[in-house]
Design a protein around this motif. Structure first.
Motif, PDB file in Angstrom:
ATOM      1  N   TYR A  82       0.829  -1.208   0.000  1.00 29.62           N
ATOM      2  CA  TYR A  82       0.000   0.000   0.000  1.00 29.62           C
ATOM      3  C   TYR A  82       0.860   1.254   0.000  1.00 29.62           C
ATOM      4  CZ  TYR A  82       0.128   1.470   5.007  1.00 29.62           C
ATOM      5  OH  TYR A  82       0.494   1.946   6.242  1.00 29.62           O
ATOM      6  N   GLN A  83       2.068   1.193   0.596  1.00 31.09           N
ATOM      7  CA  GLN A  83       2.938   2.369   0.552  1.00 31.09           C
ATOM      8  C   GLN A  83       3.622   2.511  -0.813  1.00 31.09           C
ATOM      9  OE1 GLN A  83       5.560   2.818   3.942  1.00 31.09           O
ATOM     10  NE2 GLN A  83       3.962   2.239   5.391  1.00 31.09           N
ATOM     11  N   PHE A  84       3.965   1.411  -1.430  1.00 31.80           N
ATOM     12  CA  PHE A  84       4.541   1.432  -2.781  1.00 31.80           C
ATOM     13  C   PHE A  84       3.510   1.959  -3.775  1.00 31.80           C
ATOM     14  CE2 PHE A  84       6.083  -1.202  -6.573  1.00 31.80           C
ATOM     15  CZ  PHE A  84       7.192  -0.410  -6.814  1.00 31.80           C
ATOM     16  N   ARG A  85       2.274   1.503  -3.620  1.00 34.39           N
ATOM     17  CA  ARG A  85       1.201   1.988  -4.485  1.00 34.39           C
ATOM     18  C   ARG A  85       0.922   3.468  -4.217  1.00 34.39           C
ATOM     19  NH1 ARG A  85      -4.571  -1.107  -5.544  1.00 34.39           N
ATOM     20  NH2 ARG A  85      -5.545   0.508  -6.819  1.00 34.39           N
ATOM     21  N   GLN A  86       1.035   3.885  -2.965  1.00 33.52           N
ATOM     22  CA  GLN A  86       0.876   5.281  -2.598  1.00 33.52           C
ATOM     23  C   GLN A  86       1.784   6.182  -3.437  1.00 33.52           C
ATOM     24  OE1 GLN A  86       1.664   5.777   1.562  1.00 33.52           O
ATOM     25  NE2 GLN A  86       1.666   8.003   1.506  1.00 33.52           N
ATOM     26  N   LEU A  87       2.972   5.677  -3.774  1.00 28.81           N
ATOM     27  CA  LEU A  87       3.943   6.415  -4.585  1.00 28.81           C
ATOM     28  C   LEU A  87       3.764   6.150  -6.076  1.00 28.81           C
ATOM     29  CD1 LEU A  87       7.139   5.779  -2.412  1.00 28.81           C
ATOM     30  CD2 LEU A  87       5.744   7.861  -2.496  1.00 28.81           C
ATOM     31  N   SER A  88       2.658   5.507  -6.451  1.00 29.54           N
ATOM     32  CA  SER A  88       2.391   5.109  -7.844  1.00 29.54           C
ATOM     33  C   SER A  88       3.434   4.111  -8.344  1.00 29.54           C
ATOM     34  CB  SER A  88       2.354   6.338  -8.772  1.00 29.54           C
ATOM     35  OG  SER A  88       1.306   7.205  -8.408  1.00 29.54           O
ATOM     36  N   GLY A  89       3.978   3.331  -7.430  1.00 26.75           N
ATOM     37  CA  GLY A  89       4.918   2.286  -7.825  1.00 26.75           C
ATOM     38  C   GLY A  89       4.218   1.144  -8.523  1.00 26.75           C
ATOM     39  N   GLU A  90       4.921   0.481  -9.411  1.00 29.00           N
ATOM     40  CA  GLU A  90       4.414  -0.683 -10.132  1.00 29.00           C
ATOM     41  C   GLU A  90       5.419  -1.823 -10.006  1.00 29.00           C
ATOM     42  OE1 GLU A  90       1.604  -1.199 -11.392  1.00 29.00           O
ATOM     43  OE2 GLU A  90       0.710   0.661 -12.127  1.00 29.00           O
ATOM     44  N   PRO A  91       4.969  -3.045  -9.642  1.00 28.08           N
ATOM     45  CA  PRO A  91       5.897  -4.157  -9.461  1.00 28.08           C
ATOM     46  C   PRO A  91       6.526  -4.641 -10.757  1.00 28.08           C
ATOM     47  CG  PRO A  91       3.642  -4.916  -9.275  1.00 28.08           C
ATOM     48  CD  PRO A  91       3.579  -3.423  -9.354  1.00 28.08           C
ATOM     49  N   PHE A  92       5.831  -4.418 -11.882  1.00 23.68           N
ATOM     50  CA  PHE A  92       6.352  -4.808 -13.189  1.00 23.68           C
ATOM     51  C   PHE A  92       6.146  -3.658 -14.170  1.00 23.68           C
ATOM     52  CE2 PHE A  92       4.664  -8.716 -11.211  1.00 23.68           C
ATOM     53  CZ  PHE A  92       5.842  -9.455 -11.107  1.00 23.68           C
ATOM     54  N   LEU A  93       7.096  -3.476 -15.047  1.00 22.69           N
ATOM     55  CA  LEU A  93       6.925  -2.518 -16.120  1.00 22.69           C
ATOM     56  C   LEU A  93       5.902  -3.058 -17.129  1.00 22.69           C
ATOM     57  CD1 LEU A  93      10.621  -1.459 -16.829  1.00 22.69           C
ATOM     58  CD2 LEU A  93       8.967  -0.396 -15.277  1.00 22.69           C
TER      59      LEU A  93
END
Length: 452
Positions: free
Chosen positions: A224-235
């Motif tokens: 949820y914190q990674f998503r908070q930063l608009s992070g994506e696990p895969f390109l």
């Protein structure tokens, strides 16, 4: 609008998505002997054309859901039946039992219901079986895509086709005990960043904790914190992307929380966990909108002593919105065309109709993904559970700001690797940099992907 729609939205109960404990109530083991296969060969089709679409629709369909979500579907099923010459039979399971049974029946090509729940995290893996019916044409023809929060669609879209209709979503916030914050001069309005949160948490005495971060749930916190930063696990091109700067910032933040000694370590969804929130041993709970239903049901004596504020930013001025959990409805490709038509008609009625979404939110706390309801007066109501705070307005704002997230069939590999390596990190065996690099390499190896 039906009376069920807007009446008494204060009475929330239950939750959905990642918050539900495994093996919940409701016949999840299928012990009634039913295999859910009735009508999968089209035998339930009546050939009538009494629906809005003007085409032939089945006279009855089966619908599968788990726990309180299944109970919520009975609300829309009863209303739908009262307006249509059709029978909608809702069967309730436990969460994990329903997922296992549905996947088995999808892969075997028989026994699946016309309509079933699909958790967003499972979207790509179920769609990847080739057993889920595409709904792009129906959604476009209905003109409802823009009515839902944009962050819901990514997990339901593969190669340009949409395979499910959004139901509920999990906008995040920090639940906090007002009495504890007041006693120790902790001002939630002064908490903008996680650094602020840690600093305020150090005001608590040794026997109290600002939050809980148990072993086994680090991957959920990271996500949820990674998503908070608009992070994506895969390109989009497929490379593993969990060792980037955004992921590193999250890993460092988790370590700083542990090192500050403000976090309890109690296994989630246990009696001890509920007790710690009930007696305020733990003062705060970062979670999602659906958590209110659980707190209301499990800790009724604490009602009125809760407030919510947006999750802290990773840095000053940074985003404070994310999502945790949420489900959708899908149609199995194996059922007859008549059942698909009836299933879609029921789904559109249940999820794209404001009064039905609000009725299910009213009774079971399933926060609507249908953002057109957010302008309803009920979202500005002052709620007794939050000591008069208009909490729904905050959740609605977060829901519209939450970034999407690229779930794939390999998402479980990400969760497992992150969990393992972050646990080693907080045990002092490696640095945050080493943890996310090791996790990325493990995922790349296990999924035959390249590193970004």
């Amino acid at each position: 609008m039906k009376g069920a729609g807007l009446a008494g939205l204060a009475g929330l109960a239950g939750c959905i998505g990642t918050g539900d404990p495994e093996g919940g109530s409701g016949g999840g083991d299928g012990s009634d002997g039913s295999d859910g296969s009735e009508g999968s060969d089209g035998s339930n089709s009546s050939g009538d054309d009494n629906g809005d679409g003007g085409g032939s629709m089945a006279s009855e369909i089966d619908v599968w859901g788990w726990d309180v979500a299944a109970r919520a579907l009975t609300i829309s099923a009863e209303e739908y039946e009262s307006e249509n010459d059709a029978t909608v039979s809702v069967e309730e399971f436990g969460r994990s039992a329903m997922k296992d049974r549905l996947q088995t029946n999808l892969l075997s090509g028989s026994g699946a219901p016309a309509v079933s729940m699909l958790e967003s995290v499972d979207g790509p893996s179920f769609i990847d079986t080739g057993s889920v019916a595409p709904l792009t044409d129906e959604i476009e023809e209905a003109g409802i895509r823009e009515d839902f929060v944009s962050g819901k669609w990514e997990a339901l879209t593969v190669d340009g086709d949409i395979y499910a209709l959004p139901w509920d979503t999990g906008p995040t916030a920090v639940y906090y005990r007002r009495s504890v914050y007041d006693e120790h001069d902790i001002d939630p309005d002064s908490i903008e960043t996680w650094a602020d949160f840690i600093e305020e948490g150090q005001k608590l005495p040794d026997e109290q904790y600002m939050l809980n971060l148990p072993e086994g749930d680090l991957s959920g916190v990271w996500r949820y914190q990674f998503r908070q930063l608009s992070g994506e696990p895969f390109l989009e091109s497929g490379e593993v992307n969990i060792h980037n700067e955004k992921s590193l910032r999250v890993a460092r933040n988790i370590k700083e929380i542990y090192d500050a000694d403000i976090a309890a370590n109690i296994e989630g969804w246990t009696a001890a966990w509920f007790s710690a929130y009930g007696d305020a041993t733990i003062a705060s709970l970062p979670s999602a909108a659906w958590m209110e239903g659980t707190l209301r049901a499990e800790l009724p004596d604490t009602a009125g002593d809760w407030g919510v504020f947006k999750i802290p930013a990773l840095e000053s001025g940074g985003p404070r919105a994310s999502n945790w959990g949420g489900s959708n409805l899908m149609i199995a490709d194996q059922v007859s065309d008549e059942e698909k038509a009836r299933g879609w008609d029921y789904m559109e009625y249940s999820l794209a109709t404001e009064e039905m979404q609000l009725a299910m939110y009213d009774e079971y706390g399933l926060f609507p993904a249908l953002e057109t309801v957010y302008d309803e007066p009920v979202f500005d109501e002052e709620l007794d559970f939050y000591d008069g705070q208009a909490a729904r307005a905050l959740f609605a704002e977060v829901a519209q700001e939450s970034p999407g997230y690229r779930f794939t069939a390999d998402t479980p590999e990400v969760s497992q690797a992150i969990e393992t390596e972050l646990q080693r990190m907080i045990n002092g065996e490696q640095s945050p940099e080493e943890a996310i690099q090791a996790a990325a390499e493990t995922v790349a190896e296990n999924t035959d992907r390249d590193l970004a």
